[in-house]
Scaffold this active site. Structure first.
Site, PDB file in Angstrom:
ATOM      1  N   LYS A   1       6.240  -1.720   2.230  1.00 35.23           N
ATOM      2  CA  LYS A   1       5.064  -1.106   2.617  1.00 35.23           C
ATOM      3  C   LYS A   1       3.919  -2.111   2.604  1.00 35.23           C
ATOM      4  CE  LYS A   1       3.075   3.629   3.309  1.00 35.23           C
ATOM      5  NZ  LYS A   1       3.041   3.442   4.725  1.00 35.23           N
TER       6      LYS A   1
ATOM      7  N   GLU B   1      12.641   2.672  13.952  1.00 38.39           N
ATOM      8  CA  GLU B   1      11.530   3.725  13.559  1.00 38.39           C
ATOM      9  C   GLU B   1      10.399   3.749  14.552  1.00 38.39           C
ATOM     10  OE1 GLU B   1       9.945   2.897   9.706  1.00 38.39           O
ATOM     11  OE2 GLU B   1       9.642   0.814   9.932  1.00 38.39           O
TER      12      GLU B   1
ATOM     13  N   TYR C   1       0.923  -1.188  -0.005  1.00 38.43           N
ATOM     14  CA  TYR C   1      -0.033  -0.177  -0.049  1.00 38.43           C
ATOM     15  C   TYR C   1       0.901   1.332   0.012  1.00 38.43           C
ATOM     16  CZ  TYR C   1       0.826   0.932   4.945  1.00 38.43           C
ATOM     17  OH  TYR C   1       1.373   1.238   6.213  1.00 38.43           O
TER      18      TYR C   1
ATOM     19  N   LEU D   1      10.972   1.679   7.040  1.00 36.34           N
ATOM     20  CA  LEU D   1      10.348   2.319   5.704  1.00 36.34           C
ATOM     21  C   LEU D   1      11.109   3.381   5.431  1.00 36.34           C
ATOM     22  CD1 LEU D   1       7.804   1.642   3.832  1.00 36.34           C
ATOM     23  CD2 LEU D   1       6.795   3.505   5.160  1.00 36.34           C
TER      24      LEU D   1
HETATM   25  N1  PDD Z   1       2.848   5.391   7.748  1.00 40.98           N
HETATM   26  N2  PDD Z   1       7.466   4.039   8.998  1.00 40.98           N
HETATM   27  C1  PDD Z   1       6.361   3.462   8.934  1.00 40.98           C
HETATM   28  C2  PDD Z   1       6.280   2.057   9.735  1.00 40.98           C
HETATM   29  C3  PDD Z   1       5.099   3.895   8.705  1.00 40.98           C
HETATM   30  O1  PDD Z   1       3.997   3.128   8.772  1.00 40.98           O
HETATM   31  C4  PDD Z   1       5.118   5.310   8.166  1.00 40.98           C
HETATM   32  C5  PDD Z   1       4.076   5.934   7.359  1.00 40.98           C
HETATM   33  C6  PDD Z   1       6.450   5.686   7.822  1.00 40.98           C
HETATM   34  C7  PDD Z   1       6.506   7.254   7.307  1.00 40.98           C
HETATM   35  O2  PDD Z   1       6.544   7.008   5.799  1.00 40.98           O
HETATM   36  P1  PDD Z   1       5.676   8.406   4.960  1.00 40.98           P
HETATM   37  O3  PDD Z   1       6.752   9.469   5.309  1.00 40.98           O
HETATM   38  O4  PDD Z   1       6.185   7.955   3.707  1.00 40.98           O
HETATM   39  O5  PDD Z   1       4.489   8.603   5.354  1.00 40.98           O
HETATM   40  C8  PDD Z   1       7.566   5.030   8.470  1.00 40.98           C
HETATM   41  C9  PDD Z   1       1.716   5.621   7.012  1.00 40.98           C
HETATM   42  C10 PDD Z   1       1.337   7.269   7.066  1.00 40.98           C
HETATM   43  C11 PDD Z   1       0.413   4.949   7.168  1.00 40.98           C
HETATM   44  O6  PDD Z   1       0.666   3.524   7.434  1.00 40.98           O
HETATM   45  O7  PDD Z   1      -0.878   5.068   7.574  1.00 40.98           O
END
Ligand code: PDD
Length: 282
Positions: A146, A178, A33, A202
């Site tokens: 993801k 993270e 996703y 991620l």
């Molecule tokens: N989550 N690490 C994890 C485990 C995450 O789920 C996310 C983002 C990030 C940050 O990634 P980005 O900057 O590309 O949003 C890091 C999204 C927002 C979610 O699962 O809803």
């Protein structure tokens, strides 16, 4: 109003969108996703989100069902049909529907493509803070994908919630990885540190933006290992994500960071982030 979703070529009301119980996303969490923020009708860093989408699809051996031009059209149509403004676009691709439940990857199968929009709440003036629990990272070894299999992330986040925190900051053997839904940064003596991009985190799109903005503001940024001791002794700790942008962490369990205040570097980068968004929305 964000009730229109996209499913396999059709735009439908959410309640009319139906997926088979034999979809491998449902049976195996066999899919990936994206979450793409939209400001004033415009998807933010779309090229980078589509590049990460392509990377993740390759990692799980699903053919990308659309070209980038097609993705842009689908996303822009969805934005329009949901009233535009500030939105969060959720995009999911699963391997598709197979006749039987079998772990083997079916040879003849079409991916299921689903997108929906939700309201993105942004406060350009006030910085929202977070409180975190420090927890052991119990997830698998491919956190750069993801994956829609978010059981590990969800259990960790819920553990943090049960302790009264809004996020879990994770570590493996004393090394920070993270957040359960975000990337982690620390500041020490006005220098910025964030764990390196590898299979344990991620590669956040917001993380990259923050690194770029910090460097452009003349700050030194180190992408290197951070120990739990360094995290707890930091001058500032922030988490970043597409939904939060940059959010300073005021406490990690009982440890208070920067006397519970928003740090000066976070303030600068929050403003830089707002200015950067405005510069794109001409
Ligand atoms: N989550 N690490 C994890 C485990 C995450 O789920 C996310 C983002 C990030 C940050 O990634 P980005 O900057 O590309 O949003 C890091 C999204 C927002 C979610 O699962 O809803």
């Amino acid at each position: 109003m964000t009730n229109i979703v996209y499913l396999n070529g059709d735009l439908l009301a959410k309640e009319d969108a139906k997926v088979s119980v034999l979809d491998r996303g449902f049976l195996f969490a066999d899919g990936i996703y994206e979450v793409i923020p939209v400001y004033n009708d415009k998807p933010f860093r779309l090229e980078q989100h589509l590049a990460r989408l392509q990377y993740c699809l390759e990692q799980v051996d699903i053919d990308n069902p659309h070209s980038n031009i097609e993705w842009k059209n689908i996303i822009n149509t969805l934005i329009k049909r949901n009233g535009g403004g500030h939105l969060s676009i959720y995009l999911q691709i699963t391997r598709g529907v197979s006749e039987t439940r079998n772990h083997d990857k079916p040879s003849d199968i079409n991916p299921t493509v689903f997108l929906m929009a939700s309201e993105l709440i942004v406060d350009e003036t006030n910085i929202s803070t977070a409180s975190a629990a420090l927890l052991e990272d119990i997830r698998w070894q491919f956190c750069d994908i993801k994956s829609i299999s978010l059981l590990g992330n969800m259990l960790l986040k819920n553990q943090a919630k049960a302790k009264g925190h809004s996020e879990a900051i994770l570590h493996r053997n004393g090394q920070v990885t993270e957040g359960s839904t975000s990337n982690v940064f620390i500041v020490k003596h006005r220098e910025v540190f964030t764990p390196p991009q590898n299979n344990l985190i991620l590669g956040g799109i917001t993380r990259d933006v923050i690194i770029e903005l910090a460097e452009a503001a003349g700050l030194k940024v180190h992408q290197q290992k951070i120990t739990v001791d360094e995290l707890l002794a930091a001058d500032e700790v922030w988490i970043t994500s597409s939904s939060r942008e940059i959010s300073p962490v005021t406490n990690i369990d009982e440890n208070i960071i920067n006397n519970g205040n928003i740090g000066p570097v976070a303030k600068v980068l929050h403003q830089e982030f707002q200015d950067f968004k405005k510069s794109l929305i001409l």
